[in-house]
Design a protein around this motif. Structure first.
Motif, mmCIF file in Angstrom:
data_model
loop_
_atom_site.group_PDB
_atom_site.id
_atom_site.type_symbol
_atom_site.label_atom_id
_atom_site.label_comp_id
_atom_site.label_asym_id
_atom_site.label_seq_id
_atom_site.Cartn_x
_atom_site.Cartn_y
_atom_site.Cartn_z
ATOM 1 N N GLY A 187 0.881 -1.037 -0.129
ATOM 2 C CA GLY A 187 0.029 -0.154 0.052
ATOM 3 C C GLY A 187 0.713 1.254 -0.059
ATOM 4 O O GLY A 187 0.270 2.426 0.282
ATOM 5 N N VAL A 188 2.251 1.080 -0.050
ATOM 6 C CA VAL A 188 3.089 2.340 -0.226
ATOM 7 C C VAL A 188 3.424 2.653 -1.572
ATOM 8 O O VAL A 188 3.865 1.684 -2.293
ATOM 9 C CB VAL A 188 4.231 2.088 0.640
ATOM 10 N N PHE A 189 3.483 3.916 -1.919
ATOM 11 C CA PHE A 189 4.020 4.148 -3.444
ATOM 12 C C PHE A 189 4.456 5.617 -3.564
ATOM 13 O O PHE A 189 4.303 6.096 -2.556
ATOM 14 C CB PHE A 189 2.751 4.099 -4.266
ATOM 15 N N LYS A 190 5.344 5.920 -4.489
ATOM 16 C CA LYS A 190 5.918 7.146 -4.573
ATOM 17 C C LYS A 190 4.793 8.151 -5.381
ATOM 18 O O LYS A 190 4.036 7.735 -5.915
ATOM 19 C CB LYS A 190 7.290 7.171 -5.570
ATOM 20 N N ILE A 191 4.824 9.044 -4.902
ATOM 21 C CA ILE A 191 3.712 10.269 -5.162
ATOM 22 C C ILE A 191 4.502 10.951 -6.234
ATOM 23 O O ILE A 191 5.598 11.616 -6.349
ATOM 24 C CB ILE A 191 3.391 11.096 -4.141
ATOM 25 N N SER A 192 3.736 11.082 -7.510
ATOM 26 C CA SER A 192 4.208 11.652 -8.572
ATOM 27 C C SER A 192 3.750 13.146 -8.889
ATOM 28 O O SER A 192 4.398 13.858 -9.559
ATOM 29 C CB SER A 192 3.817 10.776 -9.823
ATOM 30 N N LYS A 193 2.565 13.401 -8.034
ATOM 31 C CA LYS A 193 1.953 14.732 -8.507
ATOM 32 C C LYS A 193 1.136 14.885 -7.325
ATOM 33 O O LYS A 193 0.511 13.997 -6.433
ATOM 34 C CB LYS A 193 1.064 14.721 -9.602
ATOM 35 N N MET A 194 0.815 16.119 -7.002
ATOM 36 C CA MET A 194 -0.121 16.620 -5.814
ATOM 37 C C MET A 194 -0.903 17.877 -6.221
ATOM 38 O O MET A 194 -0.375 18.874 -6.841
ATOM 39 C CB MET A 194 0.802 17.025 -4.673
ATOM 40 N N VAL A 195 -2.275 17.778 -6.293
ATOM 41 C CA VAL A 195 -3.084 18.842 -6.721
ATOM 42 C C VAL A 195 -4.156 19.045 -5.901
ATOM 43 O O VAL A 195 -4.906 18.317 -5.309
ATOM 44 C CB VAL A 195 -3.672 18.409 -8.299
ATOM 45 N N GLU A 196 -4.375 20.406 -5.388
ATOM 46 C CA GLU A 196 -5.271 20.653 -4.539
ATOM 47 C C GLU A 196 -6.869 20.984 -5.194
ATOM 48 O O GLU A 196 -6.594 22.094 -6.195
ATOM 49 C CB GLU A 196 -4.856 21.909 -3.827
ATOM 50 N N LYS A 197 -7.634 20.134 -5.089
ATOM 51 C CA LYS A 197 -8.981 20.479 -5.516
ATOM 52 C C LYS A 197 -9.006 20.511 -7.238
ATOM 53 O O LYS A 197 -9.035 21.668 -7.333
ATOM 54 C CB LYS A 197 -9.766 21.463 -5.060
ATOM 55 N N PRO A 198 -8.325 19.500 -7.862
ATOM 56 C CA PRO A 198 -8.410 19.539 -9.153
ATOM 57 C C PRO A 198 -9.588 19.680 -9.887
ATOM 58 O O PRO A 198 -10.903 19.170 -9.387
ATOM 59 C CB PRO A 198 -7.825 18.199 -9.583
ATOM 60 N N ALA A 199 -9.720 20.365 -10.944
ATOM 61 C CA ALA A 199 -11.063 20.745 -11.815
ATOM 62 C C ALA A 199 -11.481 19.217 -12.076
ATOM 63 O O ALA A 199 -10.952 18.496 -12.524
ATOM 64 C CB ALA A 199 -10.886 21.452 -13.084
ATOM 65 N N LYS A 200 -12.859 19.102 -12.322
ATOM 66 C CA LYS A 200 -13.268 17.901 -12.703
ATOM 67 C C LYS A 200 -12.804 17.359 -13.954
ATOM 68 O O LYS A 200 -12.701 18.193 -15.122
ATOM 69 C CB LYS A 200 -14.929 18.087 -12.817
ATOM 70 N N GLY A 201 -12.622 15.849 -13.854
ATOM 71 C CA GLY A 201 -12.024 15.440 -14.968
ATOM 72 C C GLY A 201 -10.589 15.413 -15.293
ATOM 73 O O GLY A 201 -9.845 15.018 -16.071
ATOM 74 N N THR A 202 -9.704 16.253 -14.154
ATOM 75 C CA THR A 202 -8.351 16.382 -14.225
ATOM 76 C C THR A 202 -7.613 15.620 -13.293
ATOM 77 O O THR A 202 -6.335 15.862 -13.450
ATOM 78 C CB THR A 202 -7.984 17.937 -14.357
ATOM 79 N N ALA A 203 -8.346 15.134 -12.259
ATOM 80 C CA ALA A 203 -7.359 14.500 -11.359
ATOM 81 C C ALA A 203 -6.361 13.401 -11.665
ATOM 82 O O ALA A 203 -6.768 12.692 -12.637
ATOM 83 C CB ALA A 203 -8.371 14.066 -10.247
#
Length: 301
Positions: A187-203
């Protein structure tokens, strides 16, 4: 070898406006889930993960939180005199010992990033845990959320860790979302990206940040110079993005249920879930709950 996680920050300066009028005189963190304040549940999780020192970042009218974690000699003496030794032992077990807590004020409501920065001198130059007290994490296994993260931290040899959980795809715009990189395992993985409240369809995924972090002390220097972001506040995510340019960030998928006690629905669901998990009351509570649901169903027909 990675430095151990000895200290934790709990930001408890929020006004709790979503729970007015209940929080007019009582801090939202002191509202009870069954028979324990919300903040006590979070402290229990931290201590079970080996945390030795908790830094509460408070605000005005929060002194009762400090009193809650202090000894109350009059109450202890009364319980002893009345022979309520079970209650006395439980009370003492939850009292924080000398030097195990610190309280510092966040004098301006400038957001989570600012609250974390307010604890910089107490934390010092060592990695630390950050637990948002609104979010209760009920584990399905023996280990709580932060304990799972500490295990992952030891496995990866350090870095920054963020607990995540799955949310519906059509709700990703309501959360901080991370992207999945290389899988480490368990259950552990490297994080490639962090986005705060992404627009719908872009997460980048449906994995939302759950309010549990292990961060390296370099975050403090970034927060000190961090410009205000969304909501005219100093956003922790903005500084984590900068730190991610130099250090690894890992996601830890939490195995359990999460209840947002900052919302009325989440708070009520937490009370139901924690009551059903209590061997001493689950039977009678389930009976009364089923009876209430049946009565409501009949009334609606």
């Amino acid at each position: 070898m990675a430095s151990p996680i000895r200290k934790a920050i709990l930001p408890v300066a929020g006004l709790g406006t979503r729970f007015l009028p209940a929080t007019k005189a009582v801090p939202k963190e002191m509202l009870t889930v069954v028979d324990r304040p919300v903040v006590q549940h979070v402290v229990d999780e931290a201590r079970a993960a080996g945390i030795e020192h908790i830094v509460f970042v408070t605000g005005r009218n929060k002194a009762v939180i400090e009193d809650h974690f202090d000894r109350q000699y009059e109450l202890e003496d009364t319980l002893k005199e009345r022979g309520k030794l079970k209650e006395l032992d439980a009370l003492r077990a939850e009292t924080m010992g000398p030097g195990m807590t610190s309280f510092t004020r966040q004098q301006l409501p400038l957001g989570l990033g600012h609250a974390v920065w307010c604890a910089r001198d107490i934390i010092g130059n060592e990695p630390f845990a950050l637990l948002l007290p609104d979010m209760l994490h009920m584990s399905r296994g023996r280990n709580g959320c932060l304990a799972q993260m500490v295990d992952a931290y030891a496995k990866t040899g350090g870095g920054n860790h963020i607990a995540v959980y799955e949310v519906p795809d059509d709700q990703t715009n309501q959360y901080g979302i991370v992207g999945q990189g290389a899988n480490i395992g368990d259950g552990v993985f490297k994080i490639s990206k962090m986005v705060e409240k992404p627009a719908k369809g872009t997460a980048p995924s449906n994995l939302a940040i759950s309010g549990r972090y292990i961060l390296q002390p370099e975050i403090f220097d970034l927060l000190e110079n961090q410009e205000r972001g969304a909501g005219n506040e100093i956003q922790l995510t903005d500084s984590m993005l900068k730190l991610a340019e130099e250090q690894e960030f890992y996601g830890v998928t939490f195995d359990g249920a999460i209840y947002d006690c900052g919302s009325k629905l989440g708070f009520l669901m937490a009370n139901v879930a924690y009551a059903l998990a209590r061997p001493d009351i689950r039977g009678p509570f389930r009976h009364e709950l089923n009876a209430l649901l049946a009565a409501n169903q009949r009334a609606a027909e």
